[in-house]
Enzyme design. Structure first.
Site, PDB file in Angstrom:
ATOM      1  N   HIS A 100       0.947  -1.062  -0.012  1.00 45.80           N
ATOM      2  CA  HIS A 100      -0.095  -0.166   0.037  1.00 45.80           C
ATOM      3  C   HIS A 100       0.992   1.334   0.092  1.00 45.80           C
ATOM      4  O   HIS A 100       2.051   1.123   0.629  1.00 45.80           O
ATOM      5  CB  HIS A 100      -0.963  -0.043   1.347  1.00 45.80           C
ATOM      6  CG  HIS A 100      -1.690  -0.979   1.678  1.00 45.80           C
ATOM      7  ND1 HIS A 100      -1.092  -2.095   2.307  1.00 45.80           N
ATOM      8  CD2 HIS A 100      -3.012  -1.178   1.527  1.00 45.80           C
ATOM      9  CE1 HIS A 100      -2.277  -2.860   2.511  1.00 45.80           C
ATOM     10  NE2 HIS A 100      -3.507  -2.348   2.111  1.00 45.80           N
ATOM     11  N   ASP A 103       2.212   2.074   3.385  1.00 41.56           N
ATOM     12  CA  ASP A 103       3.256   1.180   4.108  1.00 41.56           C
ATOM     13  C   ASP A 103       4.872   1.646   3.683  1.00 41.56           C
ATOM     14  O   ASP A 103       5.714   1.201   4.320  1.00 41.56           O
ATOM     15  CB  ASP A 103       3.319  -0.106   3.575  1.00 41.56           C
ATOM     16  CG  ASP A 103       1.957  -0.725   3.356  1.00 41.56           C
ATOM     17  OD1 ASP A 103       1.188  -0.733   4.239  1.00 41.56           O
ATOM     18  OD2 ASP A 103       1.528  -1.752   2.495  1.00 41.56           O
ATOM     19  N   HIS A 270     -10.902 -13.733   5.361  1.00 36.77           N
ATOM     20  CA  HIS A 270     -12.150 -12.917   4.819  1.00 36.77           C
ATOM     21  C   HIS A 270     -13.292 -13.939   4.613  1.00 36.77           C
ATOM     22  O   HIS A 270     -14.576 -13.836   5.107  1.00 36.77           O
ATOM     23  CB  HIS A 270     -11.952 -12.179   3.868  1.00 36.77           C
ATOM     24  CG  HIS A 270     -10.902 -11.089   4.017  1.00 36.77           C
ATOM     25  ND1 HIS A 270     -10.512  -9.885   3.100  1.00 36.77           N
ATOM     26  CD2 HIS A 270     -10.059 -10.802   5.124  1.00 36.77           C
ATOM     27  CE1 HIS A 270      -9.518  -9.299   3.645  1.00 36.77           C
ATOM     28  NE2 HIS A 270      -9.294  -9.742   4.914  1.00 36.77           N
ATOM     29  N   ASP A 306      -9.933 -11.364  12.433  1.00 33.07           N
ATOM     30  CA  ASP A 306      -9.150 -11.451  11.244  1.00 33.07           C
ATOM     31  C   ASP A 306      -8.003 -11.457  11.669  1.00 33.07           C
ATOM     32  O   ASP A 306      -7.011 -10.305  11.765  1.00 33.07           O
ATOM     33  CB  ASP A 306      -9.507 -10.302  10.142  1.00 33.07           C
ATOM     34  CG  ASP A 306      -8.783 -10.380   8.999  1.00 33.07           C
ATOM     35  OD1 ASP A 306      -8.199 -11.403   8.639  1.00 33.07           O
ATOM     36  OD2 ASP A 306      -8.435  -9.150   8.391  1.00 33.07           O
ATOM     37  N   ASP A 308      -5.244 -12.837  10.753  1.00 32.74           N
ATOM     38  CA  ASP A 308      -4.131 -12.821   9.534  1.00 32.74           C
ATOM     39  C   ASP A 308      -2.892 -13.526   9.858  1.00 32.74           C
ATOM     40  O   ASP A 308      -1.806 -13.089   9.970  1.00 32.74           O
ATOM     41  CB  ASP A 308      -3.585 -11.403   9.372  1.00 32.74           C
ATOM     42  CG  ASP A 308      -4.544 -10.500   8.522  1.00 32.74           C
ATOM     43  OD1 ASP A 308      -5.285 -11.262   7.747  1.00 32.74           O
ATOM     44  OD2 ASP A 308      -4.575  -9.512   8.678  1.00 32.74           O
TER      45      ASP A 308
END
Ligand code: XUL
Ligand code: CO
Length: 431
Positions: A100, A103, A270, A306, A308
């Site tokens: 992104h 980032d 997700h 979430d 991750d």
């Protein structure tokens, strides 16, 4: 040049028998499977945000990961971070990365400053990519962290925020194209709502559709050759997100005439949050012809968050790659590790081992999936189940004709076993 991963040698394939933690046991990049090297099927990517920007914070506590590129507020340290990132890509022999805008560059005081900083780091990435041969799987814009996006980006009640978001996507799409990115991802981090009491749902949906049309139009105009992808997620951060799951996204794309322009980037965690399995979402996207790429990770099944985490369950991953192979493979997409360390895993070595384990889990699952497909027994059983339809013209008839036939032929259909346990036993033979 940083030596953040000092002393960690490049990871090589050593086979399943070895006991070296810093070696691949299943991921053998050059091994040819179903006609091409494993690395070309899996197309692994490292996610910049989790591995290099996230500092270990959770809702109850702050930073646990101490890195030499912190505080992340100067271009000098952004470049130091890039040096460490490319060092990791090299150690892992990961062919791709994803990022992104937020980032990779520090937040500036204005849009123009953000833009200039993104430009500068894009050049820096470009040089590093040329030196190392690492590719960009996808770029994306972070339209959810900064407080200006707290009420959404494209779906914001304030048109100025919509404009800011549109300009941001333009700059990220430009950067992605400059770096030869193979995809551009749109995850609607705050495109949803907290309460209907302050939300005009119809208006927000219309804004989101128009925004996407503008992005598609611009991508075409600049000759972007990669895929445009939406990443579905049902909630978190907002209570209800508009891109809930693959089925919802497909309906949305159809509504705005974009079903041939935009595909989906499906994330395991997700899918779980949406009450589906990963393989369900993949199979549906395959059936609809919109499978683009995957974000590989796992969620904790008890917490409902979430989380991750890096994948470590070979049987689950095998079923996912089986659906991917049935859909024709990942194409220009890939396997992006949208996964982060646990906040106690503070050593540079943890970052390496997390990816080694994730890549090996994927490789083992992929190999099992390829064997399942090659042997063909599962597909044969599926086809046999529907064999009656091969010679049937029922779908072309009207209700009256069908009713007539039932009476004439005195139809009395007999139930047949779905043989689920037999098929599940068969899958286990490949693992
Ligand atoms: C958030 C998520 C994102 C997207 C890219 O849950 O998955 O990191 O992958 O914005
Ligand atoms: Co993701």
């Amino acid at each position: 040049m940083t030596s953040f991963f000092d002393g960690i040698a490049p990871i090589r394939y050593e086979g399943p028998q070895g006991d070296n933690d810093f070696a691949y046991r299943h991921y053998n990049p050059e091994e040819v499977i179903l006609g091409k090297p494993m690395k070309e099927h899996l197309r692994f990517a490292v996610a910049y945000w989790h591995s290099f920007a996230w500092e270990g914070n959770d809702p109850f506590g702050g930073q646990t990961l101490i890195r030499p590129w912190q505080p992340q507020d100067s271009m000098e340290r952004a470049k130091l971070k890039a040096d460490a990132a490319f060092e990791l890509f090299g150690i892992l022999d990961a062919p791709y990365f994803c990022f992104h805008d937020a980032d990779v560059r520090p937040e500036g005081d204005s849009f123009a400053e953000n833009h200039a900083r993104l430009d500068e780091i894009t050049d820096y990435f470009g040089q590093k990519m040329e030196e190392t041969g690492t590719g960009l799987l996808w770029g994306t814009a972070n339209l959810f962290s900064h407080r200006r996006f707290m009420s959404g980006a494209a779906t914001n009640p304030d048109p100025d925020v919509y404009a800011y978001a549109a300009a941001t996507v333009k700059s990220c799409l430009d950067a992605t194209q400059r770096l030869g990115g193979e995809n551009y991802v749109m995850w609607g981090g705050r495109e949803g709502y907290e309460t209907l009491l302050n939300t005009d749902l119809a208006r927000e949906r219309e804004q989101a559709g128009r925004f996407l049309c503008q992005v598609v139009e611009y991508a075409r105009k600049i000759g972007f050759e990669g895929q445009l992808l939406i990443e579905p997620k049902p909630q978190e951060p907002t209570k209800h997100q508009y891109d809930y799951d693959v089925a919802t996204v497909y309906g949305f794309l159809k509504d705005f005439g974009l079903e041939n322009e935009v595909r989906v980037n499906i994330e395991c965690g997700h899918a779980v949050l949406a009450g589906h399995s990963f393989e369900h979402e993949l199979a549906l996207a395959g059936a609809l012809g919109i499978l683009g790429s995957i974000d590989m990770n796992r969620n904790d099944y008890q917490s409902g968050w979430d989380t991750d985490q890096f994948p470590n369950n070979v049987p689950e991953v095998a079923l996912a790659y089986y659906e991917i192979l049935r859909a024709g493979g990942l194409g220009r997409g890939g396997t992006n590790f949208d996964a982060k360390l646990r906040r106690q895993s503070i050593d540079p070595a943890d970052l390496v081992l997390a990816h080694v384990g994730g890549m090996d889990t994927c490789a083992a699952g992929f190999k099992a999936a390829a064997r399942m497909l090659e042997d063909g027994e599962l597909e044969e059983a599926r086809q046999a189940r529907y064999a009656g339809w091969d010679s049937s013209d029922l779908l072309g008839q009207d209700l009256e004709a069908i009713a007539q036939r039932v009476i004439e032929q005195d139809l009395d259909p007999q139930p047949r076993s779905g043989r689920q346990e037999r098929l599940e036993n068969l899958v286990n033979r490949y693992l």
